[in-house]
Motif scaffolding. Structure first.
Motif, PDB file in Angstrom:
ATOM      1  N   UNK A  88       0.810  -1.218   0.000  1.00 55.91           N
ATOM      2  CA  UNK A  88       0.000   0.000   0.000  1.00 55.91           C
ATOM      3  C   UNK A  88       0.840   1.263   0.000  1.00 55.91           C
ATOM      4  N   UNK A  89       2.105   1.135   0.335  1.00 52.30           N
ATOM      5  CA  UNK A  89       2.974   2.313   0.352  1.00 52.30           C
ATOM      6  C   UNK A  89       2.850   3.069   1.649  1.00 52.30           C
ATOM      7  N   UNK A  90       3.243   4.320   1.614  1.00 57.14           N
ATOM      8  CA  UNK A  90       3.205   5.125   2.835  1.00 57.14           C
ATOM      9  C   UNK A  90       4.329   4.731   3.771  1.00 57.14           C
ATOM     10  N   UNK A  91       4.017   4.574   5.029  1.00 57.71           N
ATOM     11  CA  UNK A  91       4.990   4.145   6.024  1.00 57.71           C
ATOM     12  C   UNK A  91       4.568   2.775   6.538  1.00 57.71           C
ATOM     13  N   UNK A  92       5.031   1.720   5.877  1.00 56.86           N
ATOM     14  CA  UNK A  92       4.559   0.382   6.229  1.00 56.86           C
ATOM     15  C   UNK A  92       4.969  -0.063   7.631  1.00 56.86           C
ATOM     16  N   UNK A  93       6.127   0.377   8.114  1.00 52.26           N
ATOM     17  CA  UNK A  93       6.556  -0.036   9.458  1.00 52.26           C
ATOM     18  C   UNK A  93       5.582   0.475  10.505  1.00 52.26           C
ATOM     19  N   UNK A  94       5.123   1.703  10.363  1.00 52.53           N
ATOM     20  CA  UNK A  94       4.173   2.270  11.322  1.00 52.53           C
ATOM     21  C   UNK A  94       2.827   1.557  11.233  1.00 52.53           C
ATOM     22  N   UNK A  95       2.396   1.256  10.012  1.00 48.86           N
ATOM     23  CA  UNK A  95       1.123   0.552   9.836  1.00 48.86           C
ATOM     24  C   UNK A  95       1.190  -0.858  10.410  1.00 48.86           C
ATOM     25  N   UNK A  96       2.290  -1.552  10.146  1.00 46.25           N
ATOM     26  CA  UNK A  96       2.437  -2.914  10.675  1.00 46.25           C
ATOM     27  C   UNK A  96       2.533  -2.907  12.192  1.00 46.25           C
ATOM     28  N   UNK A  97       3.258  -1.945  12.735  1.00 51.48           N
ATOM     29  CA  UNK A  97       3.401  -1.863  14.196  1.00 51.48           C
ATOM     30  C   UNK A  97       2.064  -1.565  14.862  1.00 51.48           C
ATOM     31  N   UNK A  98       1.216  -0.814  14.184  1.00 44.81           N
ATOM     32  CA  UNK A  98      -0.110  -0.512  14.721  1.00 44.81           C
ATOM     33  C   UNK A  98      -1.004  -1.759  14.703  1.00 44.81           C
ATOM     34  N   UNK A  99      -0.927  -2.529  13.637  1.00 49.22           N
ATOM     35  CA  UNK A  99      -1.785  -3.708  13.491  1.00 49.22           C
ATOM     36  C   UNK A  99      -1.259  -4.893  14.295  1.00 49.22           C
ATOM     37  N   UNK A 100       0.040  -5.111  14.236  1.00 42.41           N
ATOM     38  CA  UNK A 100       0.665  -6.253  14.914  1.00 42.41           C
ATOM     39  C   UNK A 100       1.400  -5.761  16.150  1.00 42.41           C
ATOM     40  N   UNK A 101       0.707  -5.725  17.266  1.00 44.32           N
ATOM     41  CA  UNK A 101       1.338  -5.274  18.504  1.00 44.32           C
ATOM     42  C   UNK A 101       2.361  -6.308  18.962  1.00 44.32           C
ATOM     43  N   UNK A 102       3.410  -5.845  19.576  1.00 39.60           N
ATOM     44  CA  UNK A 102       4.459  -6.745  20.043  1.00 39.60           C
ATOM     45  C   UNK A 102       5.480  -7.071  18.976  1.00 39.60           C
ATOM     46  N   UNK A 103       5.407  -6.393  17.845  1.00 42.04           N
ATOM     47  CA  UNK A 103       6.354  -6.655  16.772  1.00 42.04           C
ATOM     48  C   UNK A 103       7.623  -5.836  16.969  1.00 42.04           C
ATOM     49  N   UNK A 104       8.664  -6.257  16.279  1.00 41.05           N
ATOM     50  CA  UNK A 104       9.957  -5.588  16.329  1.00 41.05           C
ATOM     51  C   UNK A 104      10.282  -5.151  14.906  1.00 41.05           C
TER      52      UNK A 104
END
Length: 145
Positions: A63-79
Motif C-alpha cells: 500500500x505504500x506510505x509508512x509500512x513499518x508504522x502501519x504494521x506496528x499498529x496492526x501487529x502489537x508486540x512486533x519488532x
C-alpha cells in the motif's frame, strides 16, 4: 468320540486366535493411518495460517506510505523498522511478545534506486530453521511532480 470333540474345539480355538491376530494387525495399520492424517491436517492448518499472515503483511507493505508504522499498529508486540523486522505469533497465530512466541515472521527489504522496494517475507517456527512459507513482494513508489 471324545477325541473328535477335542480336535474340533482345538480347530475352533486356532480359528479364533487367527481372527484376533488379523484384526489386531488391521487395527494397528488403521491407527497409523489416523495418526498420519491428523499430522497432515495439522501441517496443512499451519501452512494455511502462514500463507494468510504473509499475504496480509504483503498487502500492507504494497500500500505504500509508512509500512513499518502501519504494521506496528496492526501487529502489537512486533519488532519492526523501515528496513524490516520481526512479527511474533503464538500457537494460535495471534500476535504476541517474543518470549511467548511459537512462530516468527521475518521481513527484510532491499530498496533500489529505481523506485522499487523488494520485501522478502518468511514465516518460521521458532524450533525449526526451515521456512514454512515465504513470499517476495515488489512495491513501486510513485513520484509526484
Amino acid at each position: 468320540m471324545k477325541k473328535q470333540t477335542s480336535s474340533r474345539s482345538g480347530l475352533l480355538l486356532m480359528e479364533i486366535i487367527i481372527a484376533i491376530l488379523f484384526f489386531s494387525v488391521v487395527s494397528a495399520i488403521c491407527l497409523q493411518l489416523f495418526v498420519k492424517a491428523h499430522n497432515m491436517g495439522a501441517d496443512t492448518e499451519e501452512l494455511d495460517m502462514a500463507v494468510r499472515q504473509c499475504s496480509s503483511v504483503a498487502e500492507i507493505l504494497s500500500q505504500g506510505g509508512q509500512p513499518a508504522a502501519q504494521l506496528d499498529e496492526i501487529y502489537s508486540g512486533s519488532d519492526l523498522s523501515d528496513d524490516g523486522g520481526f512479527i511474533y505469533f503464538n500457537e494460535d497465530f495471534q500476535t504476541c511478545k517474543k518470549d511467548d512466541s511459537q512462530y516468527h515472521l521475518d521481513i527484510s527489504s532491499s530498496p533500489e534506486d529505481t523506485g522499487v522496494t523488494t520485501y522478502d517475507i518468511a514465516l518460521y517456527a521458532n524450533d525449526d530453521t526451515e521456512c514454512i512459507y515465504s513470499l517476495k513482494v515488489d512495491t513501486y513508489r510513485q513520484h509526484m511532480n
